[in-house]
Design an enzyme around this catalytic site. Sequence first.
Site, mmCIF file in Angstrom:
data_model
loop_
_atom_site.group_PDB
_atom_site.id
_atom_site.type_symbol
_atom_site.label_atom_id
_atom_site.label_comp_id
_atom_site.label_asym_id
_atom_site.label_seq_id
_atom_site.Cartn_x
_atom_site.Cartn_y
_atom_site.Cartn_z
ATOM 1 C CG ASN A 1 28.473 23.953 -32.785
ATOM 2 O OD1 ASN A 1 27.408 23.588 -33.260
ATOM 3 N ND2 ASN A 1 29.563 23.199 -32.800
ATOM 4 C CG HIS B 1 28.245 22.204 -38.162
ATOM 5 N ND1 HIS B 1 27.239 22.696 -37.359
ATOM 6 C CD2 HIS B 1 29.174 21.670 -37.320
ATOM 7 C CE1 HIS B 1 27.550 22.464 -36.094
ATOM 8 N NE2 HIS B 1 28.724 21.845 -36.036
ATOM 9 C CB CYS C 1 27.773 18.735 -35.870
ATOM 10 S SG CYS C 1 28.206 19.171 -34.192
HETATM 11 O O1 UT7 Z 1 30.499 21.009 -33.923
HETATM 12 C C1 UT7 Z 1 31.144 19.787 -33.747
HETATM 13 C C2 UT7 Z 1 32.536 19.847 -34.147
HETATM 14 N N1 UT7 Z 1 33.241 20.652 -33.188
HETATM 15 C C3 UT7 Z 1 34.347 21.254 -33.579
HETATM 16 O O2 UT7 Z 1 34.697 21.156 -34.726
HETATM 17 C C4 UT7 Z 1 35.149 21.976 -32.534
HETATM 18 C C5 UT7 Z 1 36.604 21.736 -32.777
HETATM 19 N N2 UT7 Z 1 37.491 22.272 -31.755
HETATM 20 C C6 UT7 Z 1 37.608 23.565 -31.479
HETATM 21 O O3 UT7 Z 1 36.900 24.365 -32.022
HETATM 22 C C7 UT7 Z 1 38.696 24.014 -30.532
HETATM 23 O O4 UT7 Z 1 39.516 22.911 -30.221
HETATM 24 C C8 UT7 Z 1 38.166 24.654 -29.217
HETATM 25 C C9 UT7 Z 1 37.569 25.999 -29.529
HETATM 26 C C10 UT7 Z 1 37.120 23.755 -28.592
HETATM 27 C C11 UT7 Z 1 39.288 24.835 -28.214
HETATM 28 O O5 UT7 Z 1 40.326 25.613 -28.771
HETATM 29 P P1 UT7 Z 1 41.836 25.127 -28.660
HETATM 30 O O6 UT7 Z 1 42.639 26.134 -29.328
HETATM 31 O O7 UT7 Z 1 41.902 23.736 -29.204
HETATM 32 O O8 UT7 Z 1 42.101 25.172 -27.118
HETATM 33 P P2 UT7 Z 1 42.522 23.982 -26.119
HETATM 34 O O9 UT7 Z 1 41.366 23.076 -25.868
HETATM 35 O O10 UT7 Z 1 43.784 23.379 -26.586
HETATM 36 O O11 UT7 Z 1 42.807 24.798 -24.795
HETATM 37 C C12 UT7 Z 1 43.893 25.734 -24.729
HETATM 38 C C13 UT7 Z 1 43.901 26.359 -23.362
HETATM 39 C C14 UT7 Z 1 43.877 25.351 -22.231
HETATM 40 O O12 UT7 Z 1 44.687 25.864 -21.194
HETATM 41 P P3 UT7 Z 1 46.204 25.354 -20.993
HETATM 42 O O13 UT7 Z 1 46.103 23.875 -20.779
HETATM 43 O O14 UT7 Z 1 46.925 25.710 -22.255
HETATM 44 O O15 UT7 Z 1 46.653 26.122 -19.794
HETATM 45 C C15 UT7 Z 1 42.447 25.322 -21.796
HETATM 46 O O16 UT7 Z 1 42.311 24.961 -20.445
HETATM 47 O O17 UT7 Z 1 42.726 27.161 -23.190
HETATM 48 C C16 UT7 Z 1 42.063 26.765 -21.991
HETATM 49 N N3 UT7 Z 1 40.623 26.943 -22.202
HETATM 50 C C17 UT7 Z 1 39.987 28.104 -21.987
HETATM 51 N N4 UT7 Z 1 40.422 29.294 -21.552
HETATM 52 C C18 UT7 Z 1 39.515 30.290 -21.445
HETATM 53 C C19 UT7 Z 1 39.730 26.022 -22.663
HETATM 54 N N5 UT7 Z 1 38.513 26.596 -22.739
HETATM 55 C C20 UT7 Z 1 38.650 27.879 -22.329
HETATM 56 C C21 UT7 Z 1 37.744 28.948 -22.190
HETATM 57 N N6 UT7 Z 1 38.226 30.131 -21.749
HETATM 58 N N7 UT7 Z 1 36.444 28.834 -22.483
#
Ligand code: UT7
Length: 345
Positions: A302, A272, A124
């Site tokens: 992204n 980014h 990134c």
């Molecule tokens: O570019 C490089 C740098 N990258 C970044 O800076 C990305 C940083 N991270 C993020 O942007 C966020 O952490 C994400 C967008 C990747 C994820 O968001 P989050 O709020 O951290 O969600 P999470 O991973 O904690 O997941 C929450 C819930 C989970 O379900 P449970 O365990 O609470 O039942 C996941 O299984 O959301 C679920 N989940 C989804 N649900 C629907 C994960 N991905 C999805 C999805 N659709 N695509």
Amino acid sequence: MPLNLKDYEMFNSKITGLGYYVPENIVTNDDLSKIMDTNDEWIQERTGIKERRHVVKGDGDTTTSMGVKAAKIAIERAGIDKDDIDFIVFATLSPDYYFPGPGVLVQRDLGIKTVGALDVRNQCSGFVYGLSVADQFIKTGMYKNVLVIGSELHSHGLDMTTRGRGVSVIFGDGAGAAVLSRTEDNKIGILSTHLHSEGQHAEELALIAPGMGNRWVNDIIADNDPNDESYFPYMNGQFVFKNAVVRFSEVIIEGLKANNLQAQDINMLVPHQANLRISQFIQKKFGLQDDQVFNNIMKYGNTTAASIPIALTEAWEQGKLKSGDLVVLAAFGSGFTWGSAVIRW
Ligand code: UT7
């Protein structure tokens, strides 16, 4: 001929041409919800993304070809000929081949003479790293025009099933390019760049296989295991998010301080495009208005190394970068690596 200090102080680098290319094929959140358990509400709420571009298999677009298309536009806008390019820097995490990297393919496909071509592997923050390398070559007087490309073809390498939804809904395909050229006006152009890494967290955002570490290619072939997740990118999303907001802030402050500037001096921050929530957090932290932070993650997702040059090109095309403006670029991602560039436009 060796340069003396006086020459060195005379040169600065400035962006003279910008271009981008994204594949035509738009993939909406609803499209993704048909092939995995996800939905538009979750994706928009957590990331801000509405749609992204995916190369259609077999239509010929590759990381290199998209980079070449972006580069042609940037070179034309710089008002130079391809033979004026002295050096190529190509940043990507999704090269056409394991080796050689795409830098040499650009040299070939653009028909540029046999100048040096360097591949940058900083994910990134790859474009900021590439820009920094180009800037140093120009500031030392070694080169006059350096082509810097960031391009990614993510879609062919993502796990497009529910198992991979935490990663696959976020990333998109596309390319951006910039021509950096020598200027003798030290008040404009790239004022400084700032680069960092913290390999302690290398595996928190990574694609482990194929590699020559613990996932040897011969073993992968022998195992032929469809459940082997190491073929796909992994991201510890919340951990990456927490680190991103801290490092984005730090490296922006570092860049401002190095130039005796303050947040109020920023005219345009081009971060980014990792997550709209991260951009909004940074905007609030630095007290910037909506028109002082450029976001296009809604349209493209992204695109890793391509995200800053695509965003910068769109900002420029929309007349949002004016002569004399203070433009700050900042990136964070896999490695972890992060960096910033402070530019007087
Ligand atoms: O570019 C490089 C740098 N990258 C970044 O800076 C990305 C940083 N991270 C993020 O942007 C966020 O952490 C994400 C967008 C990747 C994820 O968001 P989050 O709020 O951290 O969600 P999470 O991973 O904690 O997941 C929450 C819930 C989970 O379900 P449970 O365990 O609470 O039942 C996941 O299984 O959301 C679920 N989940 C989804 N649900 C629907 C994960 N991905 C999805 C999805 N659709 N695509």
